[in-house]
Design a protein around this motif. Structure first.
Motif, PDB file in Angstrom:
ATOM      1  N   LEU A 161      -6.039   0.589  -5.475  1.00 46.94           N
ATOM      2  CA  LEU A 161      -6.028   2.024  -5.239  1.00 46.94           C
ATOM      3  C   LEU A 161      -7.007   2.655  -6.215  1.00 46.94           C
ATOM      4  O   LEU A 161      -7.032   2.301  -7.392  1.00 46.94           O
ATOM      5  N   SER A 162      -7.810   3.613  -5.717  1.00 44.09           N
ATOM      6  CA  SER A 162      -8.810   4.224  -6.571  1.00 44.09           C
ATOM      7  C   SER A 162      -9.210   5.591  -6.017  1.00 44.09           C
ATOM      8  O   SER A 162      -8.927   5.903  -4.862  1.00 44.09           O
ATOM      9  N   TYR A 200      -8.762   9.547  -1.321  1.00 41.01           N
ATOM     10  CA  TYR A 200      -8.062   8.363  -1.813  1.00 41.01           C
ATOM     11  C   TYR A 200      -8.666   7.115  -1.173  1.00 41.01           C
ATOM     12  O   TYR A 200      -8.797   7.034   0.045  1.00 41.01           O
ATOM     13  N   ALA A 222       0.818   3.974  -2.893  1.00 37.52           N
ATOM     14  CA  ALA A 222       0.363   5.325  -2.561  1.00 37.52           C
ATOM     15  C   ALA A 222       1.420   6.367  -2.913  1.00 37.52           C
ATOM     16  O   ALA A 222       1.083   7.464  -3.379  1.00 37.52           O
ATOM     17  N   LEU A 281       0.833  -1.201   0.000  1.00 41.67           N
ATOM     18  CA  LEU A 281       0.000   0.000   0.000  1.00 41.67           C
ATOM     19  C   LEU A 281       0.870   1.254   0.000  1.00 41.67           C
ATOM     20  O   LEU A 281       0.625   2.178  -0.782  1.00 41.67           O
ATOM     21  N   PHE A 308      -8.629   2.783  -0.973  1.00 44.72           N
ATOM     22  CA  PHE A 308      -7.774   1.614  -1.177  1.00 44.72           C
ATOM     23  C   PHE A 308      -8.395   0.427  -0.461  1.00 44.72           C
ATOM     24  O   PHE A 308      -9.295   0.567   0.363  1.00 44.72           O
ATOM     25  N   TRP A 338      -0.055   8.311  -6.017  1.00 40.61           N
ATOM     26  CA  TRP A 338      -0.679   9.498  -5.440  1.00 40.61           C
ATOM     27  C   TRP A 338       0.331  10.494  -4.895  1.00 40.61           C
ATOM     28  O   TRP A 338      -0.041  11.577  -4.446  1.00 40.61           O
ATOM     29  N   CYS A 359      -3.503  -5.186  -3.489  1.00 39.00           N
ATOM     30  CA  CYS A 359      -3.825  -3.839  -3.035  1.00 39.00           C
ATOM     31  C   CYS A 359      -4.470  -3.102  -4.198  1.00 39.00           C
ATOM     32  O   CYS A 359      -3.905  -3.052  -5.289  1.00 39.00           O
TER      33      CYS A 359
END
Length: 190
Positions: free
Chosen positions: A66-67, A51, A23, A19, A53, A27, A64
């Motif tokens: 992420l979105s 954010y 990230a 993660l 996740f 991000w 993992c």
């Protein structure tokens, strides 16, 4: 949505390291923001609620997602067999009929379970009790899930992932990616 995976999980902390890696890369978040658990246990970033996740691990595998929208992910290391009582307790009559139409194979139950888990995680509510109440889209009788197909249930879009010893699923309000980006050597101790 971005989906990251590791296949050499030796410590549960590696899922959080995955993660942190994602990230930072996608991000620009470094260090990883403080995590908190939602009302029903879903992790989130209170300082960065925009954010989203989700994490999952099973055996030596971790995923993992992420979105920018709520997302759910699950991975299941496959077993040779599942107890019939587990299938009875966790699957709806339609799901049991679908499993039966494929010969009650362990890989199909693992796929179905990964879909149920990802759906419960995406909403933040987790699996209901009994888990047979967690609806997931099913292929027609006699047909296994196809990784090339986007399955939908309401506004939620699901995709399945298949590996030699595992099955996975991701879902969200956007289409999950076709491929998992596998990250190697993450968090290994020298």
């Amino acid at each position: 949505m971005i989906l990251l995976g590791i296949d050499d999980l030796a410590r549960r902390e590696q899922a959080r390291e995955l993660l942190a890696w994602g990230a930072e890369r996608y991000w620009g978040l470094s260090p990883l923001p403080q995590l908190a658990a939602g009302e029903r246990g879903k992790p989130w970033f209170p300082a960065c609620p925009q954010y989203h996740f989700n994490l999952s691990h099973s055996g030596s595998f971790a995923l993992c997602a992420l979105s920018d929208q709520p997302v759910g992910v699950d991975i299941q290391e496959m077993r040779a067999a599942w107890r019939p009582s587990l299938v009875e307790r966790t699957c709806s009559p339609e799901e049991r009929a679908w499993l039966s139409s494929l010969g009650d194979r362990g890989e199909d139950f693992a796929q179905l379970w990964a879909l149920k888990e990802s759906g419960g995680k995406q909403t933040g509510y987790g699996l209901p009790y009994p888990p047979s109440r967690q609806a997931v889209p099913l292929p027609p009788l006699g047909e296994p899930y196809d990784p090339g197909t986007i399955y939908t249930l309401g506004e939620t879009k699901f995709r399945v992932y298949l590996g030699k010893n595992w099955r996975g699923a991701a879902c969200g309000l956007e289409v999950p990616p076709q491929e998992i980006q596998w990250v190697s050597g993450l968090g290994r101790e020298n």
